[in-house]
Design a protein around this motif. Structure first.
Motif, PDB file in Angstrom:
ATOM      1  N   UNK A  81       0.799  -1.218   0.000  1.00 45.68           N
ATOM      2  CA  UNK A  81       0.000   0.000   0.000  1.00 45.68           C
ATOM      3  C   UNK A  81       0.839   1.280   0.000  1.00 45.68           C
ATOM      4  N   UNK A  82       2.125   1.197  -0.362  1.00 43.31           N
ATOM      5  CA  UNK A  82       2.989   2.385  -0.367  1.00 43.31           C
ATOM      6  C   UNK A  82       3.240   2.915  -1.776  1.00 43.31           C
ATOM      7  N   UNK A  83       2.432   2.482  -2.739  1.00 41.65           N
ATOM      8  CA  UNK A  83       2.618   2.914  -4.123  1.00 41.65           C
ATOM      9  C   UNK A  83       3.733   2.116  -4.779  1.00 41.65           C
ATOM     10  N   UNK A  84       4.388   2.721  -5.756  1.00 39.03           N
ATOM     11  CA  UNK A  84       5.513   2.082  -6.443  1.00 39.03           C
ATOM     12  C   UNK A  84       6.795   2.809  -6.048  1.00 39.03           C
ATOM     13  N   UNK A  85       7.779   2.064  -5.541  1.00 38.96           N
ATOM     14  CA  UNK A  85       9.029   2.659  -5.060  1.00 38.96           C
ATOM     15  C   UNK A  85      10.205   1.990  -5.755  1.00 38.96           C
ATOM     16  N   UNK A  86      11.172   2.810  -6.183  1.00 36.89           N
ATOM     17  CA  UNK A  86      12.411   2.308  -6.767  1.00 36.89           C
ATOM     18  C   UNK A  86      13.417   2.096  -5.638  1.00 36.89           C
ATOM     19  N   UNK A  87      13.518   0.864  -5.140  1.00 37.02           N
ATOM     20  CA  UNK A  87      14.442   0.556  -4.050  1.00 37.02           C
ATOM     21  C   UNK A  87      15.898   0.740  -4.482  1.00 37.02           C
ATOM     22  N   UNK A  88      16.194   0.636  -5.771  1.00 37.67           N
ATOM     23  CA  UNK A  88      17.565   0.798  -6.264  1.00 37.67           C
ATOM     24  C   UNK A  88      18.106   2.200  -6.020  1.00 37.67           C
ATOM     25  N   UNK A  89      17.240   3.176  -5.801  1.00 34.93           N
ATOM     26  CA  UNK A  89      17.698   4.543  -5.564  1.00 34.93           C
ATOM     27  C   UNK A  89      18.380   4.710  -4.211  1.00 34.93           C
ATOM     28  N   UNK A  90      18.071   3.847  -3.250  1.00 34.61           N
ATOM     29  CA  UNK A  90      18.649   4.021  -1.909  1.00 34.61           C
ATOM     30  C   UNK A  90      19.255   2.761  -1.319  1.00 34.61           C
ATOM     31  N   UNK A  91      19.212   1.649  -2.037  1.00 31.76           N
ATOM     32  CA  UNK A  91      19.734   0.403  -1.459  1.00 31.76           C
ATOM     33  C   UNK A  91      20.079  -0.592  -2.556  1.00 31.76           C
ATOM     34  N   UNK A  92      20.842  -1.627  -2.176  1.00 32.99           N
ATOM     35  CA  UNK A  92      21.105  -2.743  -3.083  1.00 32.99           C
ATOM     36  C   UNK A  92      20.919  -4.089  -2.372  1.00 32.99           C
ATOM     37  N   UNK A  93      20.399  -4.020  -1.133  1.00 34.10           N
ATOM     38  CA  UNK A  93      20.186  -5.251  -0.367  1.00 34.10           C
ATOM     39  C   UNK A  93      19.168  -5.004   0.745  1.00 34.10           C
ATOM     40  N   UNK A 159      12.213 -16.571  17.672  1.00 31.56           N
ATOM     41  CA  UNK A 159      13.229 -15.642  17.223  1.00 31.56           C
ATOM     42  C   UNK A 159      12.797 -14.199  17.336  1.00 31.56           C
ATOM     43  N   UNK A 160      13.786 -13.305  17.277  1.00 29.74           N
ATOM     44  CA  UNK A 160      13.554 -11.862  17.264  1.00 29.74           C
ATOM     45  C   UNK A 160      14.359 -11.260  16.129  1.00 29.74           C
ATOM     46  N   UNK A 161      13.756 -10.276  15.394  1.00 30.00           N
ATOM     47  CA  UNK A 161      14.341  -9.799  14.152  1.00 30.00           C
ATOM     48  C   UNK A 161      14.158  -8.299  13.966  1.00 30.00           C
ATOM     49  N   UNK A 162      15.022  -7.714  13.119  1.00 28.13           N
ATOM     50  CA  UNK A 162      14.903  -6.342  12.622  1.00 28.13           C
ATOM     51  C   UNK A 162      15.175  -6.406  11.119  1.00 28.13           C
ATOM     52  N   UNK A 163      14.587  -5.479  10.345  1.00 27.59           N
ATOM     53  CA  UNK A 163      14.733  -5.487   8.891  1.00 27.59           C
ATOM     54  C   UNK A 163      14.981  -4.079   8.384  1.00 27.59           C
ATOM     55  N   UNK A 164      15.896  -3.939   7.394  1.00 27.24           N
ATOM     56  CA  UNK A 164      16.131  -2.643   6.757  1.00 27.24           C
ATOM     57  C   UNK A 164      16.638  -2.851   5.337  1.00 27.24           C
ATOM     58  N   UNK A 165      16.513  -1.807   4.527  1.00 29.10           N
ATOM     59  CA  UNK A 165      17.107  -1.790   3.187  1.00 29.10           C
ATOM     60  C   UNK A 165      18.411  -1.024   3.306  1.00 29.10           C
ATOM     61  N   UNK A 166      19.482  -1.570   2.769  1.00 25.42           N
ATOM     62  CA  UNK A 166      20.805  -0.967   2.948  1.00 25.42           C
ATOM     63  C   UNK A 166      21.581  -0.931   1.640  1.00 25.42           C
ATOM     64  N   UNK A 167      22.564  -0.055   1.616  1.00 25.49           N
ATOM     65  CA  UNK A 167      23.532  -0.034   0.522  1.00 25.49           C
ATOM     66  C   UNK A 167      24.721  -0.864   1.000  1.00 25.49           C
ATOM     67  N   UNK A 168      24.740  -2.122   0.635  1.00 25.25           N
ATOM     68  CA  UNK A 168      25.791  -3.047   1.073  1.00 25.25           C
ATOM     69  C   UNK A 168      27.065  -2.795   0.285  1.00 25.25           C
ATOM     70  N   UNK A 169      28.219  -3.016   0.901  1.00 22.13           N
ATOM     71  CA  UNK A 169      29.464  -2.857   0.147  1.00 22.13           C
ATOM     72  C   UNK A 169      29.522  -3.841  -1.011  1.00 22.13           C
ATOM     73  N   UNK A 170      29.997  -3.352  -2.135  1.00 22.79           N
ATOM     74  CA  UNK A 170      30.107  -4.194  -3.323  1.00 22.79           C
ATOM     75  C   UNK A 170      31.525  -4.741  -3.394  1.00 22.79           C
ATOM     76  N   UNK A 171      31.698  -6.059  -3.357  1.00 21.53           N
ATOM     77  CA  UNK A 171      33.047  -6.618  -3.405  1.00 21.53           C
ATOM     78  C   UNK A 171      33.672  -6.411  -4.785  1.00 21.53           C
ATOM     79  N   UNK A 172      34.980  -6.183  -4.777  1.00 19.27           N
ATOM     80  CA  UNK A 172      35.698  -6.030  -6.043  1.00 19.27           C
ATOM     81  C   UNK A 172      35.833  -7.375  -6.732  1.00 19.27           C
ATOM     82  N   UNK A 173      35.565  -7.425  -8.020  1.00 21.94           N
ATOM     83  CA  UNK A 173      35.795  -8.674  -8.744  1.00 21.94           C
ATOM     84  C   UNK A 173      37.289  -8.973  -8.806  1.00 21.94           C
TER      85      UNK A 173
END
Length: 195
Positions: A81-93, A159-173
Motif C-alpha cells: 500500500x505504499x505505491x511504487x518505489x524504486x528501491x535501487x535509488x537508496x539500497x542494493x540489499x 526468534x527476534x528480528x529487525x529489517x532494513x534496506x541498505x547499501x551493502x558494500x560491493x566486493x571487487x571482482x
C-alpha cells in the motif's frame, strides 16, 4: 527505512485451520514509505496444543515470533500500500538482523511484488544480506509495490528480528584486483629502471 517495528501489533493462531492475520497502517515515524500497511499472518498447524504468536512491541523495535512445543508455525509479514518505489535509488540489499534465535535452524524467504524471491537458511544470531541480485527477478526492485518476509522452522522455534534496506558494500571482482596489482607492479618496475 521499511519498518523500524516501533508500531505495536500482534497476531496469534491457536491451531485453527487456515491463517490468522492482523493488518495495520504504520505511522510516519515507523517507515519512510508513505501510506505503508503491515499485515502479520500466522499459521500454527491444526492441533489443540499448537500456537504461533507474531508480536511487534513498539518500545523494543523488535519483531518477535514464538511457537508452542507442538507448532512448526509459519510467520509472514507483508508490507504494501505504499505505491511504487524504486528501491535501487537508496539500497542494493535487504538486511535482516537476527537478534535472538533459539538453537534451531529456520528458513527466511523475502518476496518482492509477490513473485521474485530469495531465501536463506539461518541457524544463528547475526546480520544477513539479501542482495537484490540474489532474487529470482532482480529487475523488480525498480518498481516495488510489496515486500513479504516468510519465516518457517521446526517445532517450537522462536526468534527476534529487525529489517532494513541498505547499501551493502560491493566486493571487487578478482579481475579488478589483479589489474590493480599489475599497475602497481608496472609503476615499481618503471621507477627502478629510471633510477
Amino acid at each position: 527505512m521499511i519498518d523500524n517495528f516501533s508500531d505495536s501489533q500482534q497476531v496469534m493462531d491457536l491451531g485453527s485451520p487456515g491463517i490468522t492475520a492482523s493488518t495495520t497502517f504504520l505511522s510516519d515515524t515507523s517507515s519512510e514509505l508513505t501510506g505503508i500497511r503491515r499485515t502479520l499472518s500466522a499459521e500454527a498447524g491444526v492441533g489443540a496444543v499448537n500456537f504461533v504468536v507474531i508480536q511487534v512491541i513498539g518500545s523494543g523495535s523488535i519483531l518477535g515470533i514464538t511457537n508452542s512445543l507442538g507448532s512448526a508455525g509459519t510467520a509472514s509479514i507483508l508490507w504494501d500500500n505504499f505505491g511504487t518505489v524504486d528501491f535501487n535509488q537508496f539500497a542494493n540489499a535487504l538486511k535482516l538482523d537476527v537478534v535472538k534465535l533459539d538453537d534451531k535452524m529456520i528458513t527466511v524467504e523475502m518476496i518482492v511484488n509477490g513473485t521474485s524471491n530469495s531465501a536463506f537458511t539461518i541457524a544463528e544470531v547475526g546480520e544477513y544480506l539479501f542482495d537484490f541480485t540474489s532474487f529470482s527477478n532482480a529487475s523488480l526492485f525498480d518498481q516495488v509495490i510489496s515486500l513479504e518476509m516468510k519465516l518457517t522452522g521446526p517445532l517450537a522455534w522462536d526468534g527476534q528480528f529487525k529489517l532494513s534496506a541498505v547499501a551493502a558494500p560491493v566486493p571487487l571482482p578478482p579481475s579488478i584486483f589483479l589489474m590493480s596489482l599489475a599497475l602497481i607492479g608496472f609503476a615499481v618496475v618503471r621507477r627502478n629502471t629510471i633510477v
